[in-house]
Design a protein around this motif. Structure first.
Motif, PDB file in Angstrom:
ATOM      1  N   ALA A  62      41.883  41.948  42.937  1.00  0.00           N
ATOM      2  CA  ALA A  62      41.807  40.594  43.482  1.00  0.00           C
ATOM      3  C   ALA A  62      43.096  39.882  43.100  1.00  0.00           C
ATOM      4  O   ALA A  62      43.491  39.903  41.936  1.00  0.00           O
ATOM      5  CB  ALA A  62      40.605  39.865  42.913  1.00  0.00           C
ATOM      6  N   GLU A  63      43.757  39.279  44.082  1.00  0.00           N
ATOM      7  CA  GLU A  63      45.009  38.591  43.738  1.00  0.00           C
ATOM      8  C   GLU A  63      44.817  37.083  43.788  1.00  0.00           C
ATOM      9  O   GLU A  63      43.891  36.576  44.409  1.00  0.00           O
ATOM     10  CB  GLU A  63      46.150  39.031  44.667  1.00  0.00           C
ATOM     11  CG  GLU A  63      45.937  38.670  46.121  1.00  0.00           C
ATOM     12  CD  GLU A  63      47.105  39.084  47.008  1.00  0.00           C
ATOM     13  OE1 GLU A  63      48.033  39.759  46.530  1.00  0.00           O
ATOM     14  OE2 GLU A  63      47.077  38.713  48.179  1.00  0.00           O
ATOM     15  N   GLY A  64      45.689  36.350  43.086  1.00  0.00           N
ATOM     16  CA  GLY A  64      45.618  34.893  43.108  1.00  0.00           C
ATOM     17  C   GLY A  64      44.492  34.353  42.241  1.00  0.00           C
ATOM     18  O   GLY A  64      43.915  33.312  42.554  1.00  0.00           O
ATOM     19  N   VAL A  65      44.178  35.041  41.142  1.00  0.00           N
ATOM     20  CA  VAL A  65      43.125  34.548  40.251  1.00  0.00           C
ATOM     21  C   VAL A  65      43.718  33.447  39.363  1.00  0.00           C
ATOM     22  O   VAL A  65      44.659  33.695  38.614  1.00  0.00           O
ATOM     23  CB  VAL A  65      42.568  35.692  39.374  1.00  0.00           C
ATOM     24  CG1 VAL A  65      41.479  35.173  38.451  1.00  0.00           C
ATOM     25  CG2 VAL A  65      42.046  36.806  40.262  1.00  0.00           C
ATOM     26  N   GLU A  66      43.185  32.256  39.503  1.00  0.00           N
ATOM     27  CA  GLU A  66      43.806  31.122  38.819  1.00  0.00           C
ATOM     28  C   GLU A  66      42.944  30.540  37.704  1.00  0.00           C
ATOM     29  O   GLU A  66      43.424  29.738  36.911  1.00  0.00           O
ATOM     30  CB  GLU A  66      44.165  30.024  39.832  1.00  0.00           C
ATOM     31  CG  GLU A  66      45.272  30.473  40.783  1.00  0.00           C
ATOM     32  CD  GLU A  66      45.678  29.415  41.805  1.00  0.00           C
ATOM     33  OE1 GLU A  66      44.993  28.372  41.898  1.00  0.00           O
ATOM     34  OE2 GLU A  66      46.680  29.649  42.499  1.00  0.00           O
ATOM     35  N   ASN A  67      41.658  30.857  37.675  1.00  0.00           N
ATOM     36  CA  ASN A  67      40.849  30.335  36.577  1.00  0.00           C
ATOM     37  C   ASN A  67      39.806  31.347  36.126  1.00  0.00           C
ATOM     38  O   ASN A  67      39.554  32.349  36.795  1.00  0.00           O
ATOM     39  CB  ASN A  67      40.215  28.985  36.936  1.00  0.00           C
ATOM     40  CG  ASN A  67      39.312  29.091  38.143  1.00  0.00           C
ATOM     41  OD1 ASN A  67      38.447  29.960  38.190  1.00  0.00           O
ATOM     42  ND2 ASN A  67      39.535  28.212  39.109  1.00  0.00           N
ATOM     43  N   PHE A  68      39.210  31.034  34.989  1.00  0.00           N
ATOM     44  CA  PHE A  68      38.311  31.985  34.357  1.00  0.00           C
ATOM     45  C   PHE A  68      37.038  32.206  35.160  1.00  0.00           C
ATOM     46  O   PHE A  68      36.483  33.297  35.192  1.00  0.00           O
ATOM     47  CB  PHE A  68      37.987  31.504  32.929  1.00  0.00           C
ATOM     48  CG  PHE A  68      37.995  32.632  31.962  1.00  0.00           C
ATOM     49  CD1 PHE A  68      39.203  33.160  31.504  1.00  0.00           C
ATOM     50  CD2 PHE A  68      36.800  33.201  31.522  1.00  0.00           C
ATOM     51  CE1 PHE A  68      39.210  34.225  30.629  1.00  0.00           C
ATOM     52  CE2 PHE A  68      36.805  34.270  30.646  1.00  0.00           C
ATOM     53  CZ  PHE A  68      38.009  34.791  30.201  1.00  0.00           C
ATOM     54  N   ASP A  69      36.614  31.136  35.822  1.00  0.00           N
ATOM     55  CA  ASP A  69      35.422  31.226  36.653  1.00  0.00           C
ATOM     56  C   ASP A  69      35.580  32.292  37.737  1.00  0.00           C
ATOM     57  O   ASP A  69      34.703  33.124  37.949  1.00  0.00           O
ATOM     58  CB  ASP A  69      35.217  29.858  37.311  1.00  0.00           C
ATOM     59  CG  ASP A  69      33.772  29.441  37.196  1.00  0.00           C
ATOM     60  OD1 ASP A  69      33.144  29.827  36.187  1.00  0.00           O
ATOM     61  OD2 ASP A  69      33.288  28.777  38.126  1.00  0.00           O
ATOM     62  N   GLN A  70      36.736  32.248  38.369  1.00  0.00           N
ATOM     63  CA  GLN A  70      37.018  33.242  39.412  1.00  0.00           C
ATOM     64  C   GLN A  70      37.000  34.639  38.809  1.00  0.00           C
ATOM     65  O   GLN A  70      36.437  35.568  39.396  1.00  0.00           O
ATOM     66  CB  GLN A  70      38.389  32.971  40.055  1.00  0.00           C
ATOM     67  CG  GLN A  70      38.424  31.698  40.895  1.00  0.00           C
ATOM     68  CD  GLN A  70      39.851  31.254  41.219  1.00  0.00           C
ATOM     69  OE1 GLN A  70      40.827  31.770  40.649  1.00  0.00           O
ATOM     70  NE2 GLN A  70      39.967  30.288  42.110  1.00  0.00           N
ATOM     71  N   LEU A  71      37.601  34.743  37.629  1.00  0.00           N
ATOM     72  CA  LEU A  71      37.665  36.057  36.993  1.00  0.00           C
ATOM     73  C   LEU A  71      36.268  36.609  36.713  1.00  0.00           C
ATOM     74  O   LEU A  71      35.971  37.769  36.990  1.00  0.00           O
ATOM     75  CB  LEU A  71      38.478  35.963  35.701  1.00  0.00           C
ATOM     76  CG  LEU A  71      38.706  37.292  34.976  1.00  0.00           C
ATOM     77  CD1 LEU A  71      40.180  37.453  34.640  1.00  0.00           C
ATOM     78  CD2 LEU A  71      37.874  37.375  33.719  1.00  0.00           C
TER      79      LEU A  71
END
Ligand code: C2E
Ligand code: CA
Ligand code: CA
Length: 635
Positions: free
Chosen positions: A577-586
């Motif tokens: 997954a690209e463009g992960v900007e915060n921990f929630d997304q991770l």
């Protein structure tokens, strides 16, 4: 009698060494003839054309063609006249050419040269002798069917009839050429030059009626990429349909909107070149309406050519320039294009209004292409590296190499801006090869230093991928650098994979045979065909960052991500997954079984030295737990 416009005049050259014959022509072809009485013409006819007086001259009509005639008495002078007429772009429709003009070169000599200068001109061979052999002169002055014969003594009616018939033949041909230049062959839309004339008139009209007008510069986003992916035939068809869609949208708007003018005319939409269109909105009551119309044109859903295919969603970047009073047409067009580039910089499908501060930036933008030439040789490129992390172990699984260009005096230029330029100019081939070599060398150096960098991922443009030499280039670079092939991954875009199926499959198979892996970039936003995808030997899908960014909302994007991951897993593919900007997304991605993540949360793309320092920090923290490692990286 009306005075016909000079443009309608038929230009004729008459060549004869006999002054009396010239005078006869003059009387038949001069404008005065058309007003002369019938009896006077009969008189003339008797005197000059030695006829029995059976036929009469056609009477002058108001719409009769007007002749603009040049007379000369020698072959050399005639050739010179034809030459200068062509140079001034006022060619003769026909030449009446006497065959015998002693002393000096004869008519056949002149005919050959005239034909060479102006292949279109109609030549009427005039001779007082009946012994002229059309086969002989036809062979000397081809094509034979563009030669006409007139026997002396001739009847004035014949001269006029020939003049009218041949003159109209040529002006029809010229009109066809003009029409051709006025309209774009692919879309049938007016061309730039026709649009500019229309714009000039519209500006005058807007000044008179105190209305505002707006010029919209419409540039389709990523069209080159789509074109390369679809192939040129389908790309052309797409352009045609897009142009109709723009026109239809505008027509519909015009009938709906009380706010702006009478229905749009055929000349209000033009094609500038490639994927750039221009739209004119006349009679605007208020300038905001232009913004609303432009907004509607930013998203075009084009119906596909084949019933089985999906509709293609195109976005357009649009620049708007307004003229509230008198304006210069060319300047207005330029302003709208400057605004369009500003819109492009904001992303896809955006609208920008022109303002004066844009001009300075635009000048640099226009100079960009020139600066790109030679940038490689001057060492202006550099690679940055963005790590991709394995979610299961927290280790670096790979490094994506991203190109950076620092242009002297301009500073850092975004790849979104210069990559399309490099693709257009073909410079992407040497630049791409440089990036490939540089990235492989860097990875090799890290591995030699025992740094765990995983693989290196290099972006490959469709232009490179379509190049037949791609596999040979990759193999040569790997050999030269001494990098094991399994440590190299190439990233290609989703749209590329879906078209040119056979070529793509062959190249992918060859790359796999080399031992190189391939990832599909920007996955999930294009028009993928899953069955086809399953036939390709690829290793990884990279979920586009627009899907990742929306994942927290747990809406449609989250569902798509879930589907992509399970489908990829079923096909034996890994998912980044690209463009992960915060921990929630991770966390959302981890819960959905995504293998790897890449993004600003963990690290931006870094210069080689900083990337190396990061790799060392990670090595030092190897003792930490996986979650701690990720947390410590995320700060
Ligand atoms: P891409 O291949 O999709 O590359 C990812 C882009 O997303 C990079 O932009 C990266 O800096 C950016 N990015 C990474 N993480 C995040 C994040 O968390 N949030 C956001 N908003 N962005 C993130 P960059 O470096 O500006 O590159 C843009 C595009 O230019 C690339 O998109 C790629 O298509 C192209 N490109 C870059 N380098 C090369 C190259 O060497 N060759 C070719 N053909 N294209 C390249
Ligand atoms: Ca990429
Ligand atoms: Ca991407």
């Amino acid at each position: 009698m009306t005075t016909p416009s000079p443009a309608a005049a038929i230009r004729i050259l008459v060549v004869d060494d006999d002054t009396e014959v010239l005078a006869a022509y003059r009387r038949v072809l001069s404008p005065a003839t058309q007003a002369t009485t019938r009896s006077a013409l009969d008189e003339l006819r008797k005197r000059l054309f030695l006829t029995a007086g059976a036929a009469a001259l056609p009477s002058a009509r108001a719409d009769a063609p007007v002749f603009e005639t040049v007379y000369c008495s020698g072959a050399e002078a005639a050739v010179a006249e034809v030459g200068s007429a062509c140079a001034e772009d006022r060619p003769f429709a026909m030449v009446f050419l006497d065959m015998r003009m002693p002393p000096g070169p004869d008519g056949a000599w002149a005919a050959e040269r005239i034909r060479a200068i102006d292949p279109e001109v109609e030549i009427v061979v005039c001779t007082a002798f009946s012994d002229i052999d059309p086969v002989e002169i036809g062979a000397r002055v081809p094509p034979a069917d563009q030669l006409f014969y007139l026997q002396k003594p001739f009847h004035p009616h014949e001269v006029r009839q020939l003049a009218v018939a041949l003159g109209e033949r040529r002006s029809r041909a010229r009109r066809r050429i003009l029409e051709f230049e006025d309209f774009d062959a692919l879309t049938g839309l007016p061309t730039r030059s026709r649009f500019l004339r229309h714009l000039e008139q519209s500006i005058e009209e807007a000044v008179r009626t105190a209305h505002t007008l707006a010029v919209l510069y419409v540039d389709l986003d990523n069209f080159r990429r789509i074109n390369d992916a679809l192939g040129h035939v389908a790309g052309d068809a797409l352009l045609r349909r897009a142009s109709h869609l723009i026109r239809d949208t505008l027509r519909r708007d015009a009938t709906l909107g009380e706010n702006y003018g009478p229905p749009c005319s055929e000349d209000d939409v033009a094609r500038l070149n490639g994927d750039q269109f221009i739209v004119l909105l006349r009679h605007l009551r208020e300038s905001q309406v232009a913004g609303a119309v432009a907004q509607r044109l930013t998203h075009l859903s084009v119906a596909p050519a084949e019933a089985s295919a999906l509709p293609v969603s195109l976005t357009a970047s649009i620049g708007v320039a307004l003229a509230e009073g008198d304006a210069d047409a060319e300047a207005l067009l330029r302003q709208s294009s400057i605004a369009m580039y500003a819109a492009k910089r904001r992303g896809r499908g955006e609208v920008a209004f022109y303002n004066d501060t844009m001009s300075t930036g635009a000048q640099t933008r226009f100079g960009l292409e020139a600066r790109l030439q030679g940038a490689l040789e001057r060492g202006e490129f550099d690679l940055h590296y963005q790590p991709q992390f394995d979610l299961a172990t927290g280790r670096v699984a790979g490094m994506e190499a991203l190109l950076r260009w620092t242009a002297p005096g301009l500073g850092r230029v975004s790849p979104e801006e210069f990559i399309p330029l490099a693709e257009e100019t073909g410079l992407i081939l040497p630049i791409g090869e440089w990036a490939l070599r540089r990235a492989c060398q860097q990875l090799r150096a890290w591995h030699d230093d025992d740094l765990q960098a995983g693989r290196v991922a290099v972006n490959v443009s469709p232009v490179q991928f379509m190049n037949p030499a791609i596999c040979a280039t990759v193999a040569a670079v790997l050999r030269e650098v001494g990098l094991p092939p399994h440590l190299l991954e190439l990233e290609i875009t989703e749209s590329l994979v879906m078209k040119d199926f056979e070529h793509t499959k062959r190249v992918l198979t060859d790359l796999r045979a080399l031992g190189v892996s391939v990832a599909i970039d920007d996955f999930g936003v294009g028009y993928s065909n899953l069955r086809r995808l399953s036939e390709f030997p690829v290793s990884r899908l990279k979920i586009d960052r627009s899907l990742v960014q929306d994942i927290e909302s747990l809406g449609r994007s989250a569902t798509i991500v879930t589907a992509i991951v399970s489908m990829a897993r079923a096909l034996g593919l890994d998912v980044v997954a690209e463009g992960v900007e915060n921990f929630d997304q991770l966390l959302q991605l981890r819960d959905r079984n995504c293998n790897e993540v890449q993004g600003f949360l963990l690290s931006r793309a870094l210069p080689a030295m900083e990337a190396e320092a990061l790799l060392r920090r990670i090595a030092d923290s190897a003792a930490m737990s996986r979650t701690m490692r990720l947390r410590s990286l995320a700060g």
